[in-house]
Design a protein around this motif. Structure first.
Motif, PDB file in Angstrom:
ATOM      1  N   PHE A  92       1.014  -1.092  -0.177  1.00 38.05           N
ATOM      2  CA  PHE A  92      -0.148  -0.104   0.293  1.00 38.05           C
ATOM      3  C   PHE A  92       0.745   0.914   0.140  1.00 38.05           C
ATOM      4  O   PHE A  92       0.790   1.917  -1.057  1.00 38.05           O
ATOM      5  N   ASP A  93       2.383   1.499   0.859  1.00 32.91           N
ATOM      6  CA  ASP A  93       3.059   2.377   1.099  1.00 32.91           C
ATOM      7  C   ASP A  93       3.266   2.667  -0.126  1.00 32.91           C
ATOM      8  O   ASP A  93       3.167   3.989  -1.360  1.00 32.91           O
ATOM      9  N   LEU A  94       3.797   1.708  -1.052  1.00 32.24           N
ATOM     10  CA  LEU A  94       4.885   2.157  -2.606  1.00 32.24           C
ATOM     11  C   LEU A  94       3.611   2.552  -3.085  1.00 32.24           C
ATOM     12  O   LEU A  94       3.660   3.516  -4.128  1.00 32.24           O
ATOM     13  N   ALA A  95       2.322   1.987  -2.878  1.00 29.59           N
ATOM     14  CA  ALA A  95       1.028   2.444  -4.377  1.00 29.59           C
ATOM     15  C   ALA A  95       0.721   3.997  -3.873  1.00 29.59           C
ATOM     16  O   ALA A  95       0.514   4.889  -5.366  1.00 29.59           O
ATOM     17  N   TYR A  96       0.943   4.363  -2.679  1.00 32.14           N
ATOM     18  CA  TYR A  96       0.536   5.521  -1.671  1.00 32.14           C
ATOM     19  C   TYR A  96       1.365   6.467  -2.756  1.00 32.14           C
ATOM     20  O   TYR A  96       1.109   7.698  -2.202  1.00 32.14           O
ATOM     21  N   ASP A  97       2.395   6.454  -3.184  1.00 29.17           N
ATOM     22  CA  ASP A  97       4.255   7.285  -3.169  1.00 29.17           C
ATOM     23  C   ASP A  97       2.779   7.994  -4.565  1.00 29.17           C
ATOM     24  O   ASP A  97       3.536   8.818  -4.915  1.00 29.17           O
ATOM     25  N   ALA A  98       2.634   7.292  -5.434  1.00 32.11           N
ATOM     26  CA  ALA A  98       2.239   7.956  -6.518  1.00 32.11           C
ATOM     27  C   ALA A  98       1.038   8.886  -6.284  1.00 32.11           C
ATOM     28  O   ALA A  98       0.804   9.912  -7.402  1.00 32.11           O
ATOM     29  N   CYS A  99       0.265   9.021  -5.466  1.00 32.78           N
ATOM     30  CA  CYS A  99      -0.238  10.285  -5.251  1.00 32.78           C
ATOM     31  C   CYS A  99       0.315  11.010  -4.726  1.00 32.78           C
ATOM     32  O   CYS A  99      -0.585  12.794  -4.717  1.00 32.78           O
ATOM     33  N   ARG A 100       1.836  11.563  -4.595  1.00 30.13           N
ATOM     34  CA  ARG A 100       2.330  12.774  -3.665  1.00 30.13           C
ATOM     35  C   ARG A 100       2.061  13.719  -4.325  1.00 30.13           C
ATOM     36  O   ARG A 100       1.808  14.793  -3.583  1.00 30.13           O
ATOM     37  N   SER A 101       1.874  14.237  -5.995  1.00 28.43           N
ATOM     38  CA  SER A 101       2.006  14.967  -6.057  1.00 28.43           C
ATOM     39  C   SER A 101       0.812  16.023  -6.147  1.00 28.43           C
ATOM     40  O   SER A 101       0.508  16.935  -6.756  1.00 28.43           O
ATOM     41  N   VAL A 102      -0.796  14.683  -6.549  1.00 29.95           N
ATOM     42  CA  VAL A 102      -2.081  15.294  -6.221  1.00 29.95           C
ATOM     43  C   VAL A 102      -2.240  15.972  -5.987  1.00 29.95           C
ATOM     44  O   VAL A 102      -2.427  16.181  -4.683  1.00 29.95           O
ATOM     45  N   GLU A 103      -2.753  17.450  -6.211  1.00 30.17           N
ATOM     46  CA  GLU A 103      -3.590  18.783  -5.299  1.00 30.17           C
ATOM     47  C   GLU A 103      -4.890  18.302  -5.693  1.00 30.17           C
ATOM     48  O   GLU A 103      -5.996  19.137  -4.555  1.00 30.17           O
ATOM     49  N   ASP A 104      -5.733  17.759  -6.116  1.00 27.91           N
ATOM     50  CA  ASP A 104      -6.800  18.044  -6.647  1.00 27.91           C
ATOM     51  C   ASP A 104      -7.506  16.805  -5.291  1.00 27.91           C
ATOM     52  O   ASP A 104      -7.082  16.312  -4.548  1.00 27.91           O
ATOM     53  N   SER A 105      -9.108  17.006  -5.301  1.00 22.22           N
ATOM     54  CA  SER A 105      -9.981  15.842  -4.710  1.00 22.22           C
ATOM     55  C   SER A 105      -9.369  14.577  -5.009  1.00 22.22           C
ATOM     56  O   SER A 105      -9.867  14.376  -6.185  1.00 22.22           O
TER      57      SER A 105
END
Ligand code: SF4
Ligand SMILES: [Zn+2]
Length: 360
Positions: A92-105
């Motif tokens: 899960f941690d690995l996948a969660y890194d993918a959204c680090r730069s998302v600014e959206d809801s």
């Protein structure tokens, strides 16, 4: 013969499953099956979703001696070795890194090719660690997980709610159809409407949303019957308090009974015209805090929902646009000569004989 009886059906599925399990499964435990970001429909607006498919031990129903559901091959995405808790959290941690730069809801959708609330798949400590991580992220507005209804109870939902607090939690349940006979004799789903209604009622009382997955065109149904079945199932779902409906036009997964039928020419995935008809009718019931989603998986391929081949891509785009904006008018833009062929395909005396008068 329309379908197998219960034990014939599950014996057949079990045999196919056993042959395919060793053939198709890989062995990896420290990375998810897949994860990606997508523009997506949140409950009342457009946002971004992080979709994670965790590699767990797999669906207990598919691993049981009943063999699982007749159309489902997700068990082959799971690893042969059962991942321990630490590996699941790492995934899960690995996948969660993918959204680090998302600014959206942000919505976080966690799928497991089974049931997130089944503690054999996702132990309680893993569930808590995942939810704590999400709860500490202010961008997250929704969390969506999937589960069979038997794992839903007040205790587990209140534990989830206590961690997620004001983040909207939705549980997706594969109802597939509101017809018990189709669900259990053709799909081999292994639960009845009363179990589904019990789960919806517990979720409603716990402040948790419910999404029902509806399978468009289960095996052994003709095209017109399948259209009617999906319409009824969606009307029923909204009536009993479901928030979201996800239509899943059936695709032919490897190592399933549906593939076995398809190989013999006894199954054709649904026409995209059927999907459009269903959405046109059900979108009339859309209100605030309700959403209609249409899965685009496999569209345009021989083993997926398809029309003539010429219009499939265009219709796939229209279905994506509909899901994003919830505007039924885009569905009216679908046009192709193959619509007549679809109409002929649906005209079948056998179907008319079994169609309730209301829909004749
Ligand atoms: S559809 Fe869901 S319940 Fe059925 S076998 Fe697949 S994962 Fe399990
Ligand atoms: Zn066409």
């Amino acid at each position: 013969m329309l379908g197998y009886n219960d034990s014939e059906l599950s014996n057949k599925i079990f045999q196919i499953r056993q042959k395919s399990l060793n053939r198709y499964r890989g062995d990896f435990i420290r990375r998810p099956v897949k994860f990606w970001l997508e523009r997506d429909r949140l409950l009342n607006k457009v946002g971004t979703s992080l979709v994670v498919i965790l590699a767990t031990r797999g669906c207990s129903w598919a691993l049981s001696d009943k063999g699982g559901c007749s159309m489902c091959g997700y068990i082959y995405d799971t690893p042969i070795t059962v991942p321990d808790s630490e590996s699941l959290i790492k995934q899960f941690d690995l996948a969660y890194d993918a959204c680090r730069s998302v600014e959206d809801s942000l919505a976080v959708k966690i799928f497991t090719s089974g049931s997130f609330l089944d503690e054999l798949e996702i132990p309680k400590a893993v569930r808590e660690a995942i939810f704590k991580k999400i709860a500490s992220d202010e961008r997250v507005e929704e969390v969506i997980v999937e589960t069979r209804p038997q794992y839903v109870n007040y205790e587990i939902l209140s534990e989830c709610h206590d961690i997620l607090r004001d983040i909207y939690l939705e549980i997706g349940i594969g109802l597939e159809t509101s017809n018990d006979e189709i669900r259990n004799h053709y799909i081999n789903k292994g639960f009845n409407l009363n179990e589904f209604e019990r789960a919806v009622s517990i979720a409603n009382k716990s402040g948790v949303g419910v999404k029902s997955y509806i399978l468009i065109k289960p095996p052994f149904l003709r095209e017109r019957e399948a259209i009617i079945d999906s319409i009824w199932s969606a009307e029923y779902s909204f009536k009993i308090g479901v928030n979201s409906i996800s239509f899943n036009p059936c695709t032919v997964h490897r190592g399933t009974l549906v593939e076995y039928l398809w190989n013999q020419g006894k199954y054709r995935p649904p026409w995209l015209w059927s999907v459009i008809e269903i959405l046109k009718i059900i979108s009339k019931n859309l209100t605030k805090n309700k959403r209609l989603i249409c899965s685009l998986v496999g569209i345009g391929s021989e083993k997926g929902p398809h029309n003539c081949g010429k219009c499939d891509k265009r219709i796939k785009d229209l279905l994506a646009e509909f899901t994003l904006n919830q505007n039924p008018e885009v569905l009216l833009k679908a046009e192709c000569d193959c619509k007549n062929e679809w109409r002929d395909y649906c005209e079948d005396e056998f179907i008319w004989n079994r169609t309730p008068n209301k829909y004749k």
